[in-house]
Motif scaffolding. Structure first.
Motif, PDB file in Angstrom:
ATOM      1  N   SER A  83     -49.649  -8.193  58.541  1.00 52.83           N
ATOM      2  CA  SER A  83     -48.505  -7.351  58.900  1.00 52.83           C
ATOM      3  C   SER A  83     -48.295  -7.339  60.407  1.00 52.83           C
ATOM      4  O   SER A  83     -49.247  -7.121  61.176  1.00 52.83           O
ATOM      5  CB  SER A  83     -48.734  -5.914  58.403  1.00 52.83           C
ATOM      6  N   GLY A 120     -49.069  -6.847  47.435  1.00 50.43           N
ATOM      7  CA  GLY A 120     -47.692  -6.774  47.915  1.00 50.43           C
ATOM      8  C   GLY A 120     -47.559  -7.254  49.342  1.00 50.43           C
ATOM      9  O   GLY A 120     -46.564  -7.899  49.706  1.00 50.43           O
ATOM     10  N   ALA A 121     -48.554  -6.931  50.187  1.00 50.27           N
ATOM     11  CA  ALA A 121     -48.524  -7.395  51.572  1.00 50.27           C
ATOM     12  C   ALA A 121     -48.607  -8.916  51.624  1.00 50.27           C
ATOM     13  O   ALA A 121     -47.939  -9.565  52.441  1.00 50.27           O
ATOM     14  CB  ALA A 121     -49.665  -6.767  52.368  1.00 50.27           C
ATOM     15  N   ALA A 123     -47.575 -10.958  49.228  1.00 53.51           N
ATOM     16  CA  ALA A 123     -46.294 -11.476  48.744  1.00 53.51           C
ATOM     17  C   ALA A 123     -45.247 -11.464  49.850  1.00 53.51           C
ATOM     18  O   ALA A 123     -44.504 -12.439  50.037  1.00 53.51           O
ATOM     19  CB  ALA A 123     -45.819 -10.642  47.548  1.00 53.51           C
ATOM     20  N   GLY A 124     -45.182 -10.369  50.596  1.00 53.03           N
ATOM     21  CA  GLY A 124     -44.221 -10.293  51.688  1.00 53.03           C
ATOM     22  C   GLY A 124     -44.510 -11.307  52.774  1.00 53.03           C
ATOM     23  O   GLY A 124     -43.589 -11.923  53.335  1.00 53.03           O
ATOM     24  N   PHE A 125     -45.780 -11.504  53.085  1.00 52.55           N
ATOM     25  CA  PHE A 125     -46.165 -12.478  54.109  1.00 52.55           C
ATOM     26  C   PHE A 125     -45.775 -13.888  53.682  1.00 52.55           C
ATOM     27  O   PHE A 125     -45.208 -14.662  54.469  1.00 52.55           O
ATOM     28  CB  PHE A 125     -47.668 -12.386  54.356  1.00 52.55           C
ATOM     29  N   ARG A 127     -43.451 -14.796  51.640  1.00 53.65           N
ATOM     30  CA  ARG A 127     -41.995 -14.954  51.657  1.00 53.65           C
ATOM     31  C   ARG A 127     -41.473 -15.235  53.058  1.00 53.65           C
ATOM     32  O   ARG A 127     -40.454 -15.912  53.228  1.00 53.65           O
ATOM     33  CB  ARG A 127     -41.319 -13.684  51.115  1.00 53.65           C
ATOM     34  N   GLY A 128     -42.174 -14.748  54.063  1.00 52.77           N
ATOM     35  CA  GLY A 128     -41.711 -14.932  55.434  1.00 52.77           C
ATOM     36  C   GLY A 128     -42.194 -16.199  56.102  1.00 52.77           C
ATOM     37  O   GLY A 128     -41.811 -16.481  57.249  1.00 52.77           O
TER      38      GLY A 128
END
Length: 283
Positions: A83, A120-121, A123-125, A127-128
């Motif tokens: 993050s 979830g963290a 998954a977000g990473f 995606r970016g």
């Protein structure tokens, strides 16, 4: 049909003069290693992003088919826990750019405290992350291996991003009490998780840790020989890294693993002959 094999490093004192020529200038060590193995774990990048000139040297010493599985810096994975690490990631990607196709996968090794609740963290990473690279994730929290729902969630996240799940198979190490100082140290540092053999992509990556006794290491990897042979027949192109607690024979063992797989899959392309440790003479 290609199986890449390698070790956790390309320079190791016990290899000098035994497997690799000695002395060797720093700018020649990776080149000599690359005559033995055609892949290597990029562990050094975990501790600090290398200078671009250093990475350029790595590229000069290896052919375009050589595979680096390069670990993301701990500032991204362990300190920031995926993050707010955009600047660190940009610097890292800029530094490794000279590897070109040699950067087989960017390796996201997560700490043992990274639990299913943190998926979830991840998954977000994912995606970016920019396109153009393969990504591989190693988790160490036991719940990802023992809880079917947690494992299934992680698999869905990884599959959605086209990322691989990297198993670190330490089961042979923990089969019986340690018998050397290096094994005793490994018992305190290595994750104790079940063996996992499912591949999510056409480029699976395996990390296998044996024992300091070469015979026990070879006996312990038999399930992987069968699995990797099946992957090759399915059209996958795996990469396997062989470790032992002291790594004294890891270079030879990586090639032995390749030979064992090739005995089951004769169509597998053989590794080239390695550079001799001693200079050739006329007599």
């Amino acid at each position: 049909m290609r199986l890449h094999v390698g070790c956790a490093m390309w320079t190791h004192t016990p290899w000098q003069g035994r497997y690799l020529p000695h002395p060797l200038a720093p700018g020649e060590r990776l080149r000599a290693y690359a005559t033995w193995c055609d892949a290597v774990e990029g562990n050094t990048t975990f501790y600090a992003t290398p200078a671009r000139s250093t990475v350029e040297s790595w590229a000069r010493q290896t052919g375009p088919d050589f595979r680096f599985v390069v670990k993301l810096p701990k500032s991204i994975t362990h300190e920031r826990r995926l993050s707010g690490a955009e600047e660190e990631l940009r610097a890292f990607l800029a530094a490794i750019e000279p590897l070109g196709p040699r950067a087989h996968a960017l390796w996201i090794q997560l700490p043992g405290s990274f639990a299913p609740g943190d998926t979830g963290a991840l998954a977000g990473f994912l995606r970016g992350l920019p396109g153009g690279y393969r990504y591989a994730v190693e988790v160490r929290h036991r719940a990802f291996f023992d809880d079917e729902r947690s494992a299934g969630l992680l698999e869905r996240v990884l599959s959605g991003a086209g990322a691989e799940w990297v198993p670190f198979d330490t089961t042979v190490l923990f089969q019986s009490p340690p018998s050397s100082d290096a094994e005793r140290e490994a018992w305190t540092r290595k994750p104790r998780v079940p063996r996992r053999t499912a591949a999510l992509t056409d480029r699976p990556i395996v990390r296998y840790l044996g024992r300091d006794d070469a015979a026990r290491t070879v006996e312990g990897w038999r399930p992987w020989v069968t699995t990797v042979a099946e992957w090759l027949r399915e059209g996958r192109a795996p990469t396997v890294f062989v470790h032992t607690p002291d790594n004294a024979d890891a270079l030879m063992l990586a090639r032995r693993f390749h030979d064992d797989v090739r005995a089951q899959v004769p169509a597998l392309e053989p590794l080239p002959d390695p550079l001799p440790a001693e200079p050739l003479t006329l007599f």
